[in-house]
Design a protein around this motif. Sequence first.
Motif, PDB file in Angstrom:
ATOM      1  N   ARG A  41       0.858  -1.184   0.000  1.00  0.00           N
ATOM      2  CA  ARG A  41       0.000   0.000   0.000  1.00  0.00           C
ATOM      3  C   ARG A  41       0.894   1.234   0.000  1.00  0.00           C
ATOM      4  O   ARG A  41       1.966   1.241   0.605  1.00  0.00           O
ATOM      5  CB  ARG A  41      -0.901   0.043   1.239  1.00  0.00           C
ATOM      6  CG  ARG A  41      -1.790  -1.148   1.457  1.00  0.00           C
ATOM      7  CD  ARG A  41      -2.931  -1.260   0.553  1.00  0.00           C
ATOM      8  NE  ARG A  41      -3.768  -0.060   0.596  1.00  0.00           N
ATOM      9  CZ  ARG A  41      -4.872   0.062  -0.108  1.00  0.00           C
ATOM     10  NH1 ARG A  41      -5.262  -0.901  -0.887  1.00  0.00           N
ATOM     11  NH2 ARG A  41      -5.575   1.154  -0.044  1.00  0.00           N
ATOM     12  N   VAL A  46      -2.607   5.388   2.749  1.00  0.00           N
ATOM     13  CA  VAL A  46      -2.968   4.960   4.100  1.00  0.00           C
ATOM     14  C   VAL A  46      -3.098   6.173   5.018  1.00  0.00           C
ATOM     15  O   VAL A  46      -3.986   6.221   5.865  1.00  0.00           O
ATOM     16  CB  VAL A  46      -1.952   3.927   4.644  1.00  0.00           C
ATOM     17  CG1 VAL A  46      -2.278   3.549   6.084  1.00  0.00           C
ATOM     18  CG2 VAL A  46      -1.934   2.679   3.755  1.00  0.00           C
ATOM     19  N   ALA A  93      -7.714  -1.367   2.785  1.00  0.00           N
ATOM     20  CA  ALA A  93      -8.401  -0.144   3.221  1.00  0.00           C
ATOM     21  C   ALA A  93      -9.884  -0.417   3.469  1.00  0.00           C
ATOM     22  O   ALA A  93     -10.456   0.048   4.464  1.00  0.00           O
ATOM     23  CB  ALA A  93      -8.223   0.969   2.189  1.00  0.00           C
TER      24      ALA A  93
END
Length: 155
Positions: A41, A46, A93
Motif C-alpha cells: 500500500r 494509508v 483499506a
Amino acid sequence: MNVGEGETVLLDLLNTTPVVDDRPTDVLTGEWLRSHGASGRRLADVRRLRDDLQRVVRGGDPAVVLTQYLDGVTQTPAIVDGAVEWRLDADWAARVVLAWGELQASMPGRLRPCANGECHLFLLDRSRAGTARWCSMEVCGNRMKARRHYGRAKG
C-alpha cells in the motif's frame, strides 16, 4: 484480516499521530504498514484513510466520506463443509473501514477520541458502563484529574 484483527488494526491506525514532547507526531511508516498487513500500500493512501477515519470518529466529517474506500467490495456465498460461508473480497483499506463499521454496529459510541484535548489518541471503551474517557488512565487520566484538582484548589 478477521474481525478482532480489524479492530486492532483500526485502533492502531487511528493512533499513529501521537503527541510526543508536546508535538504532534506521525508514526505511520513503511514498517508500520508491513507489520499491519498493508505491504504494497502507498503510505500517502494509508495516511489519507487514517485522516478520514480520524475526522469521522471525532465527528468532524460525516461517515459518508468513507464510502470511497468501499468501492469494489463484494461478498459471495460458498458451500464449505456442508454449510454456507460468506467470502469477502475487499482490499486492506476496505477491511479497515468495514472494521470501523462493525464497531459502530456492535459497540456504538465506544470508539472515540481521548477526552484530553491535548492528546491525539483514540480509545475503544470496553468498560461495562461505557464511561472510559482517556486513552490511558496512567497518562491522560492522571494528567486531567490533577489539572482539575489544581484548578479547584487554586480557584
